[in-house]
Design a protein around this motif. Structure first.
Motif, PDB file in Angstrom:
ATOM      1  N   PRO A 137       0.838  -1.206   0.000  1.00  0.00           N
ATOM      2  CA  PRO A 137       0.000   0.000   0.000  1.00  0.00           C
ATOM      3  C   PRO A 137       0.876   1.261   0.000  1.00  0.00           C
ATOM      4  O   PRO A 137       2.062   1.172   0.344  1.00  0.00           O
TER       5      PRO A 137
ATOM      6  N   TRP B  45      -4.193   2.738   5.830  1.00  0.00           N
ATOM      7  CA  TRP B  45      -2.935   2.100   6.239  1.00  0.00           C
ATOM      8  C   TRP B  45      -1.998   3.003   7.039  1.00  0.00           C
ATOM      9  O   TRP B  45      -1.036   2.530   7.615  1.00  0.00           O
TER      10      TRP B  45
ATOM     11  N   SER C  96     -11.268   8.256  -1.973  1.00  0.00           N
ATOM     12  CA  SER C  96     -11.986   7.694  -0.829  1.00  0.00           C
ATOM     13  C   SER C  96     -13.431   8.178  -0.779  1.00  0.00           C
ATOM     14  O   SER C  96     -14.247   7.617  -0.057  1.00  0.00           O
TER      15      SER C  96
ATOM     16  N   ALA D  64      -1.960  10.601  -4.077  1.00  0.00           N
ATOM     17  CA  ALA D  64      -1.189   9.677  -3.225  1.00  0.00           C
ATOM     18  C   ALA D  64       0.301   9.757  -3.562  1.00  0.00           C
ATOM     19  O   ALA D  64       1.154   9.815  -2.676  1.00  0.00           O
TER      20      ALA D  64
ATOM     21  N   LEU E 123      -8.056  11.368  -3.271  1.00  0.00           N
ATOM     22  CA  LEU E 123      -7.520  10.022  -3.006  1.00  0.00           C
ATOM     23  C   LEU E 123      -8.486   8.935  -3.465  1.00  0.00           C
ATOM     24  O   LEU E 123      -8.165   7.744  -3.403  1.00  0.00           O
TER      25      LEU E 123
ATOM     26  N   ASP F 125      -2.338   6.591   2.372  1.00  0.00           N
ATOM     27  CA  ASP F 125      -3.568   5.809   2.334  1.00  0.00           C
ATOM     28  C   ASP F 125      -4.261   5.893   3.701  1.00  0.00           C
ATOM     29  O   ASP F 125      -3.712   5.438   4.711  1.00  0.00           O
TER      30      ASP F 125
END
Lengths: 298, 431
Positions: free
Chosen positions: A154, A162, B409, B247, B407, A159
C-alpha cells in the motif's frame, strides 16, 4: 547548680527542616506543573483565542466538554490514539520479551545486540521519522523489495486505511529496544534453579519460557504495559513529522489535535479541554496501575 | 568635594547618553523568501542608501508554513528582536493585527504623506487594512497560473492559449500525457500535496475573492457548481493518469520545479516557480517556458489568482519603529525591485514597468516565451481574486474533504456536501 537540660527537638522543627529541603523542588513543581495544570483546567471552561490576550477569555461553562463528543477531529483523534496504543503496546511487549529471552540465552554478543536495539529509542524522533518516510515511500526500498517478489505494498503514508498501521510499525521499532533493556534486567533476577528444576522435570524450551520466564516477568510486563500506554496516549513527534495528521484526519491523534486546536485554530480553551480529557485518561491508567500493584503486594 | 562629585555625575550621564544618541540602528527583518532570492540584494541596497543616516537592516528567513509562522509569532509575542516581517495571508494579518503582533501604521503614513490607495491601488489597500486600519502594506503582486513547456506544445501542435476553460485545460492535459513507467510524461502537475484546496483557487478565478464563503461569512458557498466542476476536473485527471495522483504527490513529496524542468510534466501550477525556472544551475533545462493563467469558465469576468500580497508589518514591540517605517516606505516605493528577477514584482503604482520587465528577464530571455511572460505574467491583471476572509477550521475541513476526493476515498459530490455539512456549523457558531 542547676543542670542544663538540652532542648528537645520538637516535631515542628523537623517539619520546617523537611519543607526547607523540598522547597526548591516544590517551587519549581508549582511554577511549571501545578500552576499550568490549574490554569489549563480553568481555561478548559472558556472560549479563548490567545492571540487576543487575556482580555479575550470568555467563560462558556462546560460547553467545550459537550462539544468534543460531536467533534469529528476529536473523535477521529481518540479512535486513532486508541488504535495506536492497542497496536504498539502488545506488539512491543511481545517482541521485546522474545528478543530479551533470546539475547539472554545467547552466548556471545549480548551487549552489542542490546545496544543495537536500543539505538532507535535514543535517536532523534525527527531524524527517525524522515528515514521511515523515505523507507515507506512508493519508490522506497521496502516497496521495491516487495514488488520484486510480486507483492504490491500500500502507499502507506498516503492511504487513510494504512497510515496508522505504518505509524504503529515504526513506533514498535522505535520502542522495542527500551522494553528489551527492561526485560533483560528482569531476566537476570530469575533464579537459575527454576530452570534447572525445569530441566530435571523434562521441560522443553517453550515450556520453560511459558511456565517460568513469562510468569516471573509479570511485574515487569505490568510496569511496561502501563508506561507504554501512557507514552502511547502522548504520541506526537512521528505524527507531526511524517503525516501532519493526514491524509485527511486519518492519523490525527489526541496530542496532535491539542496542537492543532491551539496553534492552527487559535482555540486555546478548547485545546485545554482536550488536554484535561487526555489527563483524565492517563489518570485512569495510573490509578489502575496503583490498584494492580497494591493487589500484587498484598 | 560636592562640586566635583556633581561634575563626575554629570559627565557620567553625558557619556552614557551620548553613545545612545549616536548609536546606529540595526533593523532585523523576517521573511519567507530565501535571502539569496532577492532579500539580500534589497538589504544591500538599503544599507548603502541609508548608511549616512545610521540605519541598516539584516534579513532572516522563516519557512512560510504552519511551523515557521508559529515560530515567527512566538518571537513577536515574546519581544522586540524582530522589527519588520512579511505576512503572506489575510487570516494571519488579521490574527496579528488583533493579537498585538502588528503595529497600526496609520500614524506613520499620515506623518510621511503616504497615501495607501494612490501608492498601491484599491486591491492592494484592501488587503493591507484590517477593519479600516492599515497593519501591513502590501508590497508585491503577481499573476498566478501555469508555466507550460512551449517545446512540448509546439511538438504536439497545440498553440499556447492566452486563456482557457476547464474543459480545454483538461483536453490539453490529456493530449500532452504520453509514455509509461519511468519515461512517462504527465500533462500537468498541480502540487496538491501543498495546495490541497487548489480546486477552491480554480473556483475563485471564476467567482472572485472569498468564493468559499457566503457574503456574511456565516456559511460556506461551496455548493456552487463551479466547485464541483473544478474539483471534478482535478479528480478526473488524476484518475486517468494525466496528472500525478494525490497519493504519489503526498508520499513522494513531489515538487513542481524538479518535475517541470526535468521534462516529466508538460505544465506546472504556480507562477512563483519562475525563480526556479530561471535558476538553470539548480534546475538545468533548455526548453522555453510560457505562461498561461488558470482556466476559467466565466466569460464575463476573470479574477486573477495571486495578486497583491507580501504585507510588510512592523512589530509593535520593536524599539525602532520610526526607522522600521522608513524601511517599509522605501521598500514599497520601489526598494522591492531587486526581488523582481526572483518572481516578486512591485505593487507600487508608479513603478517603471519597462525597467521592471528588463530587470525581470535580464539574462534569461532564452528560457521564457517573451510574449506570454510579459503580457500575461508581468503585466498586472485588471481584477484580482483577493481573499480577505479565511477561517482556519473551515480551511482545514476543505483540505481534508478535497483530499479524500482526490484520493478516491469519496465521490466529489459527497466530499463537497460533507465539507459544507462540517463547515457551516463552525461558521454559524462564530461571533
Amino acid at each position: 547548680m542547676e543542670a542544663t537540660v538540652p532542648r528537645r527537638k520538637s516535631p515542628r522543627d523537623d517539619s520546617v527542616a523537611g519543607y526547607a529541603f523540598i522547597a526548591p523542588n516544590l517551587l519549581i513543581f508549582a511554577a511549571f506543573t501545578l500552576l499550568p495544570f490549574v490554569f489549563t483546567v480553568a481555561t478548559s471552561f472558556t472560549d479563548w483565542d490567545y492571540t487576543q490576550g487575556f482580555g479575550a477569555i470568555r467563560f462558556n461553562g462546560g460547553h467545550n466538554y459537550l462539544e468534543i463528543w460531536k467533534d469529528k477531529w476529536f473523535l477521529d483523534s481518540l479512535k486513532n490514539t486508541v488504535f495506536y496504543v492497542a497496536g504498539t503496546v502488545p506488539v512491543t511487549i511481545g517482541i521485546a520479551v522474545v528478543l530479551a529471552t533470546v539475547i539472554d540465552r545467547a552466548v556471545a554478543g549480548k551487549d552489542l545486540a542490546k545496544l543495537l536495539l536500543f539505538i532507535p529509542y535514543i535517536s532523534n524522533i525527527v531524524a527517525v521519522s524522515i528515514v521511515w518516510t523515505v523507507l515507506l515511500a512508493p519508490s522506497g526500498p521496502l516497496a521495491k523489495a516487495a514488488l520484486a517478489v510480486g507483492f504490491r505494498m500500500p502507499v502507506w503514508l498516503a492511504d487513510p486505511h494504512w497510515v496508522m498501521t505504518a505509524i504503529v510499525a515504526m513506533s514498535v521499532w522505535l520502542g522495542v529496544g527500551y522494553a528489551v533493556m527492561i526485560y533483560s534486567a528482569a531476566l537476570g533476577g530469575i533464579p537459575e534453579e527454576l530452570y534447572e528444576s525445569g530441566d530435571i522435570d523434562g521441560a522443553g524450551p517453550f515450556q520453560k519460557f511459558f511456565c517460568i520466564t513469562l510468569p516471573m516477568l509479570s511485574h515487569t510486563t505490568f510496569f511496561l504495559t502501563v508506561t507504554l500506554i501512557v507514552a502511547g496516549f502522548k504520541v506526537f513527534g512521528q505524527i507531526f513529522t511524517m503525516t501532519q495528521g493526514g491524509p485527511a484526519s486519518s492519523s490525527h491523534v489526541l496530542v496532535y489535535y491539542i496542537y492543532t486546536a491551539a496553534f492552527r485554530f487559535f482555540r486555546m480553551g478548547y485545546a485545554s479541554t482536550i488536554s484535561v480529557v487526555l489527563f483524565a485518561f492517563l489518570l485512569g491508567v495510573t490509578v489502575l496501575q496503583w490498584r494492580g500493584q497494591r493487589k500484587r503486594e498484598d | 568635594m560636592r562640586k566635583s562629585a556633581l561634575s563626575f555625575l554629570a559627565l557620567s550621564l553625558a557619556f552614557s547618553i551620548l553613545p545612545l544618541a549616536a548609536a546606529p540602528i540595526r533593523l532585523l527583518m523576517w521573511g519567507g523568501v530565501p535571502p539569496e532570492s532577492g532579500p539580500q540584494l534589497v538589504c544591500d541596497a538599503f544599507n548603502k542608501e541609508f548608511a549616512s543616516k545610521g540605519i541598516s537592516i539584516e534579513y532572516e528567513r522563516f519557512v512560510n508554513d504552519d511551523q515557521g509562522n508559529m515560530k515567527l509569532e512566538t518571537n513577536l509575542l515574546a519581544g522586540g528582536d524582530i522589527d519588520i516581517y512579511i505576512t503572506y495571508t489575510m487570516d494571519r494579518l488579521r490574527k496579528r493585527s488583533t493579537g498585538n503582533m502588528a503595529l497600526n501604521l496609520e500614524p506613520f503614513m499620515k506623518k510621511t504623506g503616504f497615501n495607501l490607495d494612490t501608492a498601491i491601488g484599491a486591491e492592494g489597500a484592501m488587503i493591507s487594512r484590517i477593519d479600516g486600519t492599515t497593519y501591513g502594506v502590501a508590497s508585491k503582486t503577481y499573476n498566478n497560473g501555469f508555466w507550460v513547456n512551449k517545446n512540448m506544445f509546439d511538438a504536439a501542435g497545440i498553440p499556447v492559449p492566452k486563456s482557457w476553460t476547464l474543459d480545454e485545460f483538461k483536453a490539453i492535459t490529456r493530449k500532452l500525457t504520453k509514455g509509461s513507467g519511468d519515461s512517462k510524461v504527465y500533462g500537468a502537475f498541480l502540487q496538491t500535496n501543498s495546495y490541497k484546496t487548489l480546486a477552491a483557487e480554480f473556483a475563485g478565478v471564476n467567482l472572485g475573492g472569498n468564493a468559499v464563503y457566503s457574503k456574511d461569512h456565516k456559511s460556506t458557498a461551496i455548493d456552487n457548481p463551479v466547485f464541483e466542476k473544478a474539483l471534478g476536473t482535478i479528480v478526473e485527471l488524476m484518475n486517468d493518469g494525466s496528472i500525478p495522483s494525490h497519493a504519489d504527490s503526498l508520499s513522494q513529496k513531489l515538487q513542481g520545479a524538479a518535475l517541470f524542468t526535468s521534462g516529466k510534466v508538460a505544465m506546472v501550477f504556480g507562477s512563483w516557480l519562475y525563480r526556479d525556472i530561471k535558476n538553470v544551475a539548480s534546475y538545468p533545462h533548455d526548453f522555453v517556458a510560457a505562461y498561461v493563467p488558470l482556466p476559467s469558465d466565466n466569460s464575463k469576468a476573470y479574477y486573477m489568482n495571486g495578486g497583491p500580497g507580501d504585507q510588510v508589518c512592523i512589530n509593535p514591540k520593536s524599539k525602532n519603529v520610526e526607522a522600521a517605517w522608513t524601511f517599509v516606505k522605501w521598500y514599497v516605493e520601489g526598494g522591492i525591485i531587486p526581488m523582481a528577477p526572483f518572481g516578486r514584482f512591485p505593487l507600487y503604482t508608479k513603478v517603471d514597468m519597462a525597467k521592471l520587465e528588463a530587470t525581470a528577464l535580464a539574462g534569461v530571455e532564452r528560457y521564457f516565451d517573451r510574449a506570454s511572460t510579459v503580457n500575461g505574467f508581468l503585466t498586472p491583471a485588471k481584477t484580482f481574486q483577493v481573499e480577505t476572509f479565511a477561517d482556519p477550521q473551515v480551511q482545514a475541513v476543505l483540505a481534508e474533504e478535497f483530499e479524500l476526493a482526490m484520493l478516491g476515498s469519496k465521490a466529489v459530490k459527497q466530499a463537497l456536501a460533507d465539507a459544507k455539512r462540517r463547515s457551516d456549523p463552525i461558521l454559524a457558531a462564530k461571533p
